[in-house]
Design an enzyme around this catalytic site. Structure first.
Site, PDB file in Angstrom:
ATOM      1  N   GLU A 258       4.865  -9.777  -7.310  1.00  0.00           N
ATOM      2  CA  GLU A 258       5.338  -8.735  -6.115  1.00  0.00           C
ATOM      3  C   GLU A 258       6.348  -8.284  -6.123  1.00  0.00           C
ATOM      4  O   GLU A 258       7.495  -8.932  -6.262  1.00  0.00           O
ATOM      5  CB  GLU A 258       4.595  -9.257  -5.146  1.00  0.00           C
ATOM      6  N   GLU A 369       1.293  -5.156   4.163  1.00  0.00           N
ATOM      7  CA  GLU A 369       1.324  -6.651   4.658  1.00  0.00           C
ATOM      8  C   GLU A 369       1.814  -6.986   6.038  1.00  0.00           C
ATOM      9  O   GLU A 369       2.881  -6.675   6.025  1.00  0.00           O
ATOM     10  CB  GLU A 369       1.170  -7.673   3.296  1.00  0.00           C
TER      11      GLU A 369
END
Length: 454
Positions: A258, A369
Site C-alpha cells: 500500500e 479509507e
C-alpha cells in the site's frame, strides 16, 4: 497531606530524546524542569531513571499508607513497579531499534526531525535475509511509463529548509517517545490494527470507498491522487487515500502493498497529510508496518522522507495538487518497487517478505479509507478525501486519475472492468469514469456524519 508525584516529559530544543524530570510536592503547585536536571539518551538511561522514580514512589506510597487518606480508592490502587520498568525498557529498546545513527540532522518547519542515515544501516537491513547486503540498483520501468514532469523535490515540508541528505544516505523521520506512547502498546506501534479485513467493514470500524479490478494477474499499479488535509475527529482515527496491491484471500493469508497519503494523529501527532507506505503478508496480524518502522521496505532515495508531511495540498474550488504513485514488480529479481512522481524511485519491498505476492497480485484497489470509532455514540465526522461527496466533481471532490495496472509483460495498461464499492455510501461514496484526458478515474469521499449518515 496532598502529595503528588509527577513524571514530566521535557524535550530540550533540537535534542534527540524527550527527557524526564520528577517533581514531588503539594498538588496544584507549579512544576518546572530547570536546566540542572540530568539528560538521558538511551534505553539504559531510561531504566536508571525509572529506578530512581520507583524508589521515590515507594516513599510517597508509604506516606500515603500512614496518612489520613483512609479509603481513598485512587490512593489504595496497587503500585506495580515491575510493569513500569518493563514498559520503559521495551520503549527504550524500540527507539534504539528504529532510530539508527545519523550523519546529519535536519529540522523540519512542521516540527519533524529528519535523520540522514547511511542507506545500508536502515532498519530493513536488520532482517536476517538482508544482513550484509546493499540496496539494489534501479530496475527497468514498465513499458508505457511516461517519465515527463518529474515531481519537484520540494513537495515535502522538511525539504523547504533547503537542506538535503548527502548521497549514500536516506532521510528518515525520527521516531520519538511520544510517537510510541500514543499507540495502544509498544508492540502495536506502527501497525494498522484491523480485526476483520472483509470489504464489508461495518463490523470493524474501517470504512472504504474504492475502485478495483480483480480476476486476473497483476504486476503493479499506477495513479495520480490529489492531496487534501481532511479533518480527523480524534486521535484514534485516520483518513487515507492509497493504492492497494493485493493477493491471497481476505483472511489470515492476505498480502498487501500500500502507498498513498494519510492523516493519522495517533501515528504522527498532528493533522498533516503525509506520504506513507504499508505492507503485510498475514492480514495485518504479525507482519508488516507503516513506512520504515520495521524490517521490510528498503529505501534507496535520498530526497524523499517516507512519513513526512506533503505540501502544498488541494483547496476547495481552488488549486489542485496531486501526487503520482507507481508500484510494480521487477521482472528480473521479483521485488516490488515504488516510484513517487514520474521518475523518483523511492525503494522496494523484497519479494521474500510475501507469500502470494511473491508471484503476482490478484486484485488492485484505488480509493479512500477511514476509521469510524463512534467515540461520541454516532458515526464519526472524520472526512474522507476532501470531505465532499463524489458528485461535486473536480476542484471539490477527491480523485484518482490515470489509473492503470501492469500486466505480465511489464506493460502499463488501462483498467479492464473497473468496479466501484462504498461500504457506507451515505457517509462516503464513489463514482467511476473514463475520458481521453484522464483515462480511468474515480471521484470519491465524503463528510462522514450527516443527516443521512447518523
Amino acid at each position: 497531606m496532598d502529595l503528588v508525584v509527577g513524571l514530566f516529559p521535557w524535550t530540550k530544543p533540537n535534542s534527540r530524546t524527550t527527557n524526564y524530570c520528577f517533581v514531588v510536592g503539594r498538588r496544584h503547585q507549579q512544576h518546572k524542569c530547570e536546566e540542572t536536571h540530568t539528560y538521558f539518551s538511551s534505553s539504559s538511561s531510561i531504566i536508571t531513571l525509572l529506578v530512581h522514580f520507583l524508589l521515590l514512589a515507594s516513599l510517597v506510597s508509604s506516606a500515603y499508607s500512614t496518612s489520613e487518606i483512609g479509603n481513598n480508592p485512587v490512593a489504595n490502587q496497587s503500585f506495580r513497579p515491575e510493569e513500569e520498568v518493563h514498559k520503559f525498557r521495551t520503549l527504550g529498546t524500540r527507539l534504539d531499534q528504529i532510530n539508527k545513527p545519523s550523519v546529519k540532522t535536519i529540522q523540519s518547519p512542521d516540527g519533524d526531525i529528519i535523520d540522514c542515515v547511511m542507506s545500508h544501516q536502515q532498519l530493513a537491513f536488520d532482517h536476517p535475509l538482508l544482513k550484509d547486503k546493499k540496496p539494489l540498483d534501479p530496475p527497468e520501468r514498465p513499458n508505457g511509463h511516461n517519465k515527463l514532469g518529474v515531481l519537484s523535490e520540494n513537495f515535502q515540508l522538511w525539504s523547504l529548509s533547503g537542506e538535503s541528505c548527502p548521497e549514500g544516505t536516506i532521510p528518515i523521520r525520527r521516531t520519538t517517545e511520544q510517537d510510541i506512547l500514543r499507540a495502544s502498546s509498544v508492540s502495536e506501534f506502527g501497525k494498522k490494527i484491523i480485526r476483520d479485513v472483509r470489504r464489508d467493514t461495518s463490523s470493524n470500524g474501517h470504512e472504504h470507498a474504492v475502485g478495483y479490478v480483480s480476476g486476473d494477474q497483476y504486476y503493479g499499479a499506477k495513479a495520480s491522487i490529489n492531496v487534501w488535509a481532511p479533518i480527523v475527529e480524534n486521535q484514534y482515527e485516520f483518513s487515507l487515500s492509497q493504492l492497494w496491491v493485493i493477493s491471497g484471500s481476505f483472511g489470515d493469508d492476505l498480502n498487501t502493498i500500500e502507498a498513498g497519503w494519510q492523516v493519522s494523529p495517533e501515528l504522527y501527532g498532528d493533522n498533516y497529510p503525509r506520504f506513507f507506505t504499508y505492507w503485510t503478508s498475514d492480514a495485518y496480524q504479525a507482519t508488516g508496518c507503516y513506512n520504515l518502522l520495521c524490517s521490510g521496505f528498503v529505501q534507496t532515495n535520498n530526497k524523499i522522507a517516507i512519513g513526512a508531511a506533503i505540501s502544498p495540498t488541494s483547496s476547495y474550488g481552488g488549486g489542485q495538487f496531486d501526487i503520482s504513485i507507481l508500484i510494480w514488480k521487477d521482472p528480473k529479481h521479483g521485488n516490488w518497487w515504488l516510484e513517487f512522481g514520474s521518475g523518483n524511485l523511492v525503494g522496494y519491498w523484497p519479494s521474500f517478505l510475501f507469500t502470494h505476492l511473491g508471484d503476482h497480485a490478484s486484485m488492485v484497489q484505488f480509493g479512500g479509507e477511514v476509521v469510524n470509532s463512534q467515540s461520541t455514540g454516532s458515526h464519526t465526522s472524520t472526512q474522507m478525501g476532501s470531505g465532499n461527496f463524489a458528485e461535486e466533481g473536480f476542484g471539490k471532490a477527491s480523485y484518482f486519475r490515470n489509473m492503470q495496472v501492469v500486466d505480465w509483460e511489464n506493460n502499463l495498461i488501462s483498467l479492464p472492468n473497473l468496479k466501484v464499492l462504498a461500504d457506507h455510501p451515505n457517509c462516503y461514496d464513489i463514482q467511476g469514469g473514463f475520458n481521453n484526458a484522464w483515462g480511468n478515474y474515480i471521484y470519491y469521499g465524503g463528510p462522514g456524519r450527516n443527516v443521512n449518515c447518523p
